[in-house]
Motif scaffolding. Structure first.
Motif, PDB file in Angstrom:
ATOM      1  N   PHE A  66       8.727  -3.981  -6.418  1.00  0.00           N
ATOM      2  CA  PHE A  66       7.283  -4.016  -6.174  1.00  0.00           C
ATOM      3  C   PHE A  66       6.692  -5.298  -6.762  1.00  0.00           C
ATOM      4  O   PHE A  66       5.884  -5.971  -6.130  1.00  0.00           O
ATOM      5  N   GLU A  70       0.822  -1.209   0.000  1.00  0.00           N
ATOM      6  CA  GLU A  70       0.000   0.000   0.000  1.00  0.00           C
ATOM      7  C   GLU A  70       0.861   1.268   0.000  1.00  0.00           C
ATOM      8  O   GLU A  70       0.611   2.200  -0.773  1.00  0.00           O
ATOM      9  N   THR A  83       2.564   1.679  -3.358  1.00  0.00           N
ATOM     10  CA  THR A  83       1.566   2.081  -4.352  1.00  0.00           C
ATOM     11  C   THR A  83       1.298   3.579  -4.255  1.00  0.00           C
ATOM     12  O   THR A  83       1.316   4.293  -5.259  1.00  0.00           O
ATOM     13  N   THR A 108       4.787  -8.262  -4.637  1.00  0.00           N
ATOM     14  CA  THR A 108       3.419  -8.741  -4.867  1.00  0.00           C
ATOM     15  C   THR A 108       3.412 -10.238  -5.193  1.00  0.00           C
ATOM     16  O   THR A 108       2.502 -10.957  -4.773  1.00  0.00           O
ATOM     17  N   CYS A 127       5.007   1.488  -8.147  1.00  0.00           N
ATOM     18  CA  CYS A 127       4.444   0.230  -8.654  1.00  0.00           C
ATOM     19  C   CYS A 127       5.225  -0.350  -9.840  1.00  0.00           C
ATOM     20  O   CYS A 127       5.160  -1.548 -10.087  1.00  0.00           O
TER      21      CYS A 127
END
Length: 118
Positions: free
Chosen positions: A57, A44, A47, A61, A52
């Protein structure tokens, strides 16, 4: 590969990734406690900071997805076609999300998207 072995590998990767993300946050002057925040919180913050597109990143994820998949018993299944990801691919990259066929298709489509947007 046993579940405990996979968890150990993912844990080692997470530790290493948290250090790299902490350095990235510091360089980009982003307020983040990478060592103590949950993976969701880190995602979060990155982002919101507009990071991102950074390769870390993407790794983060994929790591989060792999841990969730392990927890619910679907680790090693392709995120696109749901067939088993080849063990060689998972050995090389334990956070791999696609089988060889789907990865090839994804890369092909992604290259097409890049050509169309640039």
């Amino acid at each position: 590969m046993s579940i405990s072995h996979i968890r150990h590998e993912l844990s080692q990767l997470e530790t290493h990734l948290r250090k790299e993300i902490g350095a990235l946050a510091e360089i980009n002057q982003v307020s983040l406690e990478a060592e103590t925040s949950s993976l969701c919180e880190i995602i979060e913050v990155l982002t919101k900071a507009g990071l991102c597109d950074h390769p870390l990143f993407s790794k983060l994820t994929k790591l989060d997805a792999a841990i969730c998949q392990l927890d619910i018993g679907v680790y090693g299944l392709c995120s696109d076609c749901e067939s088993e990801i080849e063990s060689e691919r998972l050995t090389l990259d334990p956070i791999e999300q696609r089988c060889a066929n789907c990865a090839e298709q994804y890369e092909h489509e992604h290259r097409q998207e890049l050509r169309l947007t640039h």
